[in-house]
Design a protein around this motif. Sequence first.
Motif, PDB file in Angstrom:
ATOM      1  N   UNK A  63      47.449  62.877  36.542  1.00 61.38           N
ATOM      2  CA  UNK A  63      47.028  62.927  37.942  1.00 61.38           C
ATOM      3  C   UNK A  63      46.811  61.532  38.518  1.00 61.38           C
ATOM      4  N   UNK A  64      46.409  60.575  37.697  1.00 70.44           N
ATOM      5  CA  UNK A  64      46.196  59.222  38.202  1.00 70.44           C
ATOM      6  C   UNK A  64      47.471  58.667  38.827  1.00 70.44           C
ATOM      7  N   UNK A 187      49.455  64.454  52.619  1.00 67.66           N
ATOM      8  CA  UNK A 187      49.498  64.855  51.197  1.00 67.66           C
ATOM      9  C   UNK A 187      49.317  63.688  50.230  1.00 67.66           C
ATOM     10  N   UNK A 188      48.118  63.113  50.261  1.00 71.37           N
ATOM     11  CA  UNK A 188      47.800  61.994  49.386  1.00 71.37           C
ATOM     12  C   UNK A 188      47.092  62.485  48.123  1.00 71.37           C
ATOM     13  N   UNK A 189      46.050  63.292  48.296  1.00 74.22           N
ATOM     14  CA  UNK A 189      45.259  63.780  47.173  1.00 74.22           C
ATOM     15  C   UNK A 189      45.828  65.049  46.558  1.00 74.22           C
ATOM     16  N   UNK A 190      46.747  65.689  47.271  1.00 75.17           N
ATOM     17  CA  UNK A 190      47.267  66.976  46.826  1.00 75.17           C
ATOM     18  C   UNK A 190      48.654  67.191  47.418  1.00 75.17           C
ATOM     19  N   UNK A 191      49.339  68.198  46.911  1.00 81.58           N
ATOM     20  CA  UNK A 191      50.632  68.586  47.458  1.00 81.58           C
ATOM     21  C   UNK A 191      50.420  69.529  48.638  1.00 81.58           C
ATOM     22  N   UNK A 192      51.337  69.564  49.604  1.00 79.18           N
ATOM     23  CA  UNK A 192      51.175  70.479  50.743  1.00 79.18           C
ATOM     24  C   UNK A 192      51.021  71.936  50.339  1.00 79.18           C
ATOM     25  N   UNK A 209      53.739  63.033  56.532  1.00 76.05           N
ATOM     26  CA  UNK A 209      53.751  63.890  55.334  1.00 76.05           C
ATOM     27  C   UNK A 209      55.041  63.793  54.527  1.00 76.05           C
ATOM     28  N   UNK A 210      56.228  63.913  55.152  1.00 76.63           N
ATOM     29  CA  UNK A 210      57.456  63.828  54.344  1.00 76.63           C
ATOM     30  C   UNK A 210      57.670  62.458  53.717  1.00 76.63           C
ATOM     31  N   UNK A 211      57.120  61.427  54.337  1.00 79.42           N
ATOM     32  CA  UNK A 211      57.256  60.079  53.787  1.00 79.42           C
ATOM     33  C   UNK A 211      56.406  59.928  52.528  1.00 79.42           C
ATOM     34  N   UNK A 212      55.146  60.333  52.613  1.00 74.95           N
ATOM     35  CA  UNK A 212      54.258  60.249  51.453  1.00 74.95           C
ATOM     36  C   UNK A 212      54.774  61.152  50.332  1.00 74.95           C
ATOM     37  N   UNK A 213      55.239  62.348  50.689  1.00 72.89           N
ATOM     38  CA  UNK A 213      55.795  63.261  49.685  1.00 72.89           C
ATOM     39  C   UNK A 213      57.024  62.652  49.009  1.00 72.89           C
TER      40      UNK A 213
END
Length: 259
Positions: A63-64, A187-192, A209-213
């Motif tokens: 997870x890290x 969606x930094x700490x979790x997935x959408x 969102x799509x960029x971070x994903x």
Amino acid sequence: MFSRFNEIIQYRGTISGLVKRDLRGRYKGSVMGFFWNLIIPLCQMLVYIMVFSQVMRYDVPNYYLFLVVAMMPWLTFTDCMSQGTVSIVGQSNLVSKIYFPNEIIPISTVIARFINLLLTFILIFALIFIGGLGFNFEALLYLPLVIAIQFIMALGITIILSAVTVYFRDVQYIVQMVLMAGVWVTPVLFEPDMVNGFLASILAWNPLSPVISAYRQILYYKEIPDISSLWIAAAFALVQLMIAEFIFRKLEPGFAEEI
């Protein structure tokens, strides 16, 4: 508008000078100097690794790494917003005394932040290599595209905020509050797909969102990112940049007086 872009390009030497001053000046007088730009992200990563691998245990393998590959680009984005919002106001002496396309001030701020992001990726790659987690080199080919889309998106928002803040100084404080909440709608700490309801709807409409994903798909899942979502994000970023330039040009004539 395109003539303005050409004028900005002609001032690339000035942009380069402002970027260098930004990177060096933040830690001017310190012993480590420029290397703090690398040390601080490294310390942030170590904190995330310690907290999320030892204290807060999630049912997500490594997870890290899941967190770090998204958190570092997010922190770059927030840094662009917080620093870029006050960039014109902070350079009031230059704006009021010297002629140049004033956009180069927020542009240089964003470029400096993304140089820090590139340094951070060196640390992330080292972390992946040391952990023996491997790479998908075909997926890595899409990383420059993702960085470019995020850069254009951050640049457009920063240009707008820097201009509006000249007239409404409260904007900088509003931005800080929005950014505090922003990590929960990105969606930094979790997935959408880990959330539902109203929060899921906000995540779906969040252009970042799509960029971070995509960062996570490339570096954590080792997959080719969702190209269709990236092109939509790229189109949004380009339109936003053009709107930002239009708004900036409309507000620019009053800068000297308001500052």
